[in-house]
Design an enzyme around this catalytic site. Structure first.
Site, PDB file in Angstrom:
ATOM      1  N   HIS A   1       0.825  -1.197   0.000  1.00 28.80           N
ATOM      2  CA  HIS A   1       0.000   0.000   0.000  1.00 28.80           C
ATOM      3  C   HIS A   1       0.866   1.256   0.000  1.00 28.80           C
ATOM      4  O   HIS A   1       0.528   2.271  -0.628  1.00 28.80           O
ATOM      5  CB  HIS A   1      -0.925  -0.032   1.213  1.00 28.80           C
TER       6      HIS A   1
ATOM      7  N   GLU B   1       1.852   1.919  -3.466  1.00 30.27           N
ATOM      8  CA  GLU B   1       0.725   2.475  -4.226  1.00 30.27           C
ATOM      9  C   GLU B   1       0.743   4.002  -4.165  1.00 30.27           C
ATOM     10  O   GLU B   1       0.459   4.689  -5.160  1.00 30.27           O
ATOM     11  CB  GLU B   1      -0.595   1.929  -3.685  1.00 30.27           C
ATOM     12  N   HIS B   2       1.059   4.550  -2.997  1.00 33.22           N
ATOM     13  CA  HIS B   2       1.151   5.998  -2.836  1.00 33.22           C
ATOM     14  C   HIS B   2       2.410   6.557  -3.505  1.00 33.22           C
ATOM     15  O   HIS B   2       2.368   7.591  -4.171  1.00 33.22           O
ATOM     16  CB  HIS B   2       1.172   6.361  -1.349  1.00 33.22           C
TER      17      HIS B   2
ATOM     18  N   GLU C   1      -4.918   7.965   6.824  1.00 32.68           N
ATOM     19  CA  GLU C   1      -5.847   7.016   6.202  1.00 32.68           C
ATOM     20  C   GLU C   1      -6.210   5.887   7.162  1.00 32.68           C
ATOM     21  O   GLU C   1      -7.371   5.485   7.269  1.00 32.68           O
ATOM     22  CB  GLU C   1      -5.209   6.457   4.930  1.00 32.68           C
TER      23      GLU C   1
END
Length: 435
Positions: free
Chosen positions: A62, A65-66, A142
């Protein structure tokens, strides 16, 4: 010098042509040329997700992904977003438990720009230490936002109860502790291990030409490392020892909410099990839409919940079936009992002919409606190639759904849904109060 290997098949319902080309580097490129579409969607699929992470690297997929949109030697983060939005396009990405997808949607005429931008981001991201620190803060926010949403948290509790502490049971984003501990060197090393041509699929669908698209992809993704002939992900290691974990029957998390959130379900079969079509029909019958059994019994007849729905997910060697409901805390036990009773009734009594027709039709219409969108077609191609290792036409998929009989549904209900169920609950109560 080895040459690209191309396979072609027709997709009659769309009047489209699907091409699959394996480049000498191992990069797989799948396209679907749909002449009636004005748009095109491009996706880059990495065969790595949260279940492939050791516990000390939880959240690394993840994190990447950023980071891959944070800048390359060619473009800054602001330029990456600006050039795509300047042509009215969209860039985004998501991380799943067994893959990560980066995609862009544009008008077909702007596909060359989209391929260049996405290839640059996926193959040439700097993954710089300062960007890691900035995105660390974003990801922690998040995670905090998710922790404040009980409707999300109940599924995290359910997954952990079902699959344990391995990769399938952990939060895709990782924990606040694991994200704080990840270093730029760890994230870069994770990228180097998994982002290689042999573990990457590029899928493109819409108003495109395969040969032209293939030329664009070869150029834009040329900087990616070839990697081993066999992709680095194996059916063993972190997150793959599911059979050794006994599901917990009940997990309750206290939260001072106005509404209780429940998930009831169990493990099912792998994505390669043909029984998934029968379970998909049963899923629609039980909790798909306002005419489903659970919606009618729990909401329409008794007024016990506003939301009640079912769903399924499949992985390489297992899967899950779940029913979600949100209701008043004082009604939560009754709602849970009604869900369990309906699941048991399906396992013992099967389904009627009219229910069977409705359950199959819902699937068929959902597939055909989604097929009108270039983004959905890109997803179909990428998932088939990366996760199934084969491309399936709409005709074959719809035929498998249409072939499901009431006996098939009864059998899958008896085999799968007769096992002990796992319940996860979030609300203003503790385990003893709920049980």
């Amino acid at each position: 010098m080895s040459l690209p290997q191309t396979h072609t098949l027709a997709n009659e319902p769309l009047g489209s042509t699907v091409h699959r080309t394996v480049l000498p580097s191992g990069l797989r490129v799948v396209t679907e040329a749909i002449p009636s579409m004005r748009s095109a969607t491009l996706g880059a699929w990495a065969g790595v997700g949260s279940r492939d992470e050791p516990a000390v690297e939880s959240g690394a997929s993840h994190f990447l992904e950023h980071l891959l949109f944070k800048g390359t030697e060619k473009r800054s983060a602001e330029e990456i977003s600006r050039v795509i939005e300047a042509v009215g396009g969209e860039s985004n990405a998501y991380t799943a438990r067994d893959h990560t997808c980066y995609y862009e949607r544009v008008l077909a005429e702007d596909l060359p720009l989209a391929v260049d931008v996405l290839g640059d981001a996926v193959c040439g991201s700097r993954i710089a230490a300062d960007d890691v620190e900035v995105e660390r803060g974003v990801i922690l926010e998040e995670i905090a936002a998710s922790a404040d949403d009980p409707a999300e948290q109940v599924f995290e509790h359910f997954n952990r109860a079902l699959f344990g502490d391995g990769g399938l049971g952990r939060d895709i984003a990782g924990t606040a502790e694991s994200v704080r501990a990840l270093t730029a060197e760890q994230v870069r090393a994770f990228y180097d291990r998994h982002y290689v041509d042999s573990n990457l699929v590029v899928s493109v669908a819409g108003g495109i030409d395969h040969d032209e698209t293939l030329k664009l992809v070869r150029e834009a993704f040329a900087p990616m490392r070839p990697g081993p002939e066999v992709p680095p992900r194996r059916p063993s290691g972190p997150g793959y020892d599911v059979a050794a974990v006994d599901p917990e029957p009940l997990v309750v998390a206290r939260d001072d909410t106005e509404q209780a959130h429940l998930v009831v379900g169990c493990r099912t079969m792998s994505r390669r099990d043909p029984r998934m079509y029968a379970l998909g029909v049963l899923d629609n019958i039980l909790g798909g839409g306002m005419s489903s059994r659970l919606f009618r019994i729990i909401r329409e007849e008794r007024g016990l919940a506003y939301t009640v729905r079912s769903g399924s997910a499949y992985f390489g060697e297992t899967g899950l079936f779940s029913v979600y409901a949100g209701c008043s805390p004082d009604k939560s036990r009754r709602v849970r009992d009604l869900i369990l009773a309906e699941i048991e009734r399906a396992a013992t009594d099967g389904v009627g002919d009219e229910e069977l027709r409705r359950g199959k039709k819902m699937y068929q219409v959902g597939v055909l409606m989604a097929a009108e969108d270039s983004g959905a077609r890109m997803e179909w191609l990428g998932r088939d190639e990366l996760l199934y290792g084969e491309l399936q036409t709409l005709e074959r998929d719809l035929a498998r759904n249409e072939a499901v009989t009431s006996d098939d549904v009864r059998a899958v209900a008896a085999d799968i849904l007769s096992q002990p169920m796992t319940t996860a609950a979030v609300g203003p109560f503790d385990r003893e109060e709920f049980a």
